[in-house]
Scaffold this active site. Structure first.
Site, PDB file in Angstrom:
ATOM      1  N   CYS A  75       2.753   3.479  -8.108  1.00 57.24           N
ATOM      2  CA  CYS A  75       3.032   2.165  -7.532  1.00 57.24           C
ATOM      3  C   CYS A  75       2.295   1.127  -8.384  1.00 57.24           C
ATOM      4  CB  CYS A  75       2.508   2.154  -6.099  1.00 57.24           C
ATOM      5  SG  CYS A  75       2.578   0.544  -5.289  1.00 57.24           S
ATOM      6  N   CYS A 184       8.192  -2.504 -10.762  1.00 54.19           N
ATOM      7  CA  CYS A 184       7.974  -1.930  -9.422  1.00 54.19           C
ATOM      8  C   CYS A 184       8.788  -0.643  -9.407  1.00 54.19           C
ATOM      9  CB  CYS A 184       8.466  -2.890  -8.347  1.00 54.19           C
ATOM     10  SG  CYS A 184       8.616  -2.140  -6.708  1.00 54.19           S
TER      11      CYS A 184
HETATM   12  N1  DGL Z   1       6.754   0.648  -5.476  1.00 54.22           N
HETATM   13  C1  DGL Z   1       5.694  -0.261  -5.498  1.00 54.22           C
HETATM   14  C2  DGL Z   1       5.416  -0.847  -6.878  1.00 54.22           C
HETATM   15  O1  DGL Z   1       5.647  -0.223  -7.847  1.00 54.22           O
HETATM   16  C3  DGL Z   1       5.547  -1.280  -4.439  1.00 54.22           C
HETATM   17  C4  DGL Z   1       6.657  -1.720  -3.588  1.00 54.22           C
HETATM   18  C5  DGL Z   1       6.107  -2.341  -2.328  1.00 54.22           C
HETATM   19  O2  DGL Z   1       5.649  -1.577  -1.474  1.00 54.22           O
HETATM   20  O3  DGL Z   1       6.129  -3.572  -2.222  1.00 54.22           O
HETATM   21  O4  DGL Z   1       4.922  -1.919  -7.020  1.00 54.22           O
END
Ligand code: DGL
Length: 255
Positions: A75, A184
């Site tokens: 993430c 993301c």
């Molecule tokens: N998948 C996550 C990222 O790469 C975050 C998405 C979220 O929960 O806002 O930033």
């Protein structure tokens, strides 16, 4: 059991990290993986830094208590907000994070680079440093408030998001964008739709880079699993009904 045979923990706020998991399994097919999605608290992108850090600590502790040899923060938001503090807390295990692929994108094109990411990721010093270092004059930062959540909500059929994505990216559609960075991990599920908005642009994400880095780090510490068979992958979520949903999503993308 010897440490090298323990699984690797992979964590994200929700489903996005499953795209990172795919890259890790492709690069390290003999490893065992435990995936944890914090679906109940997703999206992280609209939370405060303190909330993101606390949730990241909780998820990492959970994986450590399940006996992993390494934690992958799949993430961008949690990595930027919490990886330094997490490494200070857990110096007994290797912690790997993900960063928007700004460097390769800026090196690949001369023109504009559009970086798509969450609001929380966009305000982090770690992210700002990356932009400053590699492409201050060509990078356009575009934080998206709702896309990760919409991806989570449309997990059975991402194609439904096409009108929304076209609409939200409209301001940059005719803006001579030469590269788009998917900053993301959720956005990788809708990569094809984003590519339709920017048919002439190159698309970048950090997944394969992370997987290679993970291999490298484990190898240097003699922690690579040398078993001669395919490893297993298990799914967990803070919202139990998502365990099966994530498993089904995995079965779709990992053929
Ligand atoms: N998948 C996550 C990222 O790469 C975050 C998405 C979220 O929960 O806002 O930033």
């Amino acid at each position: 059991m010897r440490k090298k045979y323990l699984p690797i923990g992979v964590f994200d706020s929700g489903a996005g990290g499953i795209t990172v998991l795919k890259a890790c399994v492709d690069v390290l097919p003999n490893e065992n993986f435990i995936y944890y999605g914090d679906t109940k608290n997703s999206p992280y992108g609209n939370l405060s830094d303190q909330e993101i850090t606390e949730l990241t600590f909780y998820a990492a502790d959970k994986l450590v208590s399940m006996g992993v040899k390494s934690v992958v923060i799949a993430c961008n938001t949690a990595t930027a907000a919490a990886i330094n503090a997490l490494r200070a807390k857990h110096n007994e295990i290797r912690i790997i994070g993900i960063e928007p692929a700004i460097k390769p994108a800026c090196l690949a094109v001369d023109g504009k680079v559009l970086v798509l990411l969450t609001q929380a990721a966009s305000r982090q010093a770690k992210f700002r440093d990356l932009v400053e270092k590699y492409g201050l004059e060509k990078v356009i930062v575009y934080p998206l408030q709702d896309l990760a959540q919409k991806i989570e909500q449309n997990i059975q059929d991402f194609s439904k998001l096409k009108p929304y994505i076209f609409d939200v990216l409209k301001p940059y559609q005719n803006g001579d964008i030469e590269a788009v960075v998917l900053g993301c991990t959720h956005y990788i599920f809708v990569k094809d739709i984003i590519a339709q908005v920017f048919p002439d642009a190159l698309l970048f994400d950090g997944n394969v880079g992370l997987a290679k880095n993970l291999k490298n780090v484990l190898s240097k510490s003699d922690l690579l699993n040398d078993q001669n068979q395919k490893g297993f992958v298990e799914f967990y979520s803070s919202d139990p009904k998502y365990q099966i949903i994530y498993q089904e999503l995995w079965d779709k993308i990992h053929k």
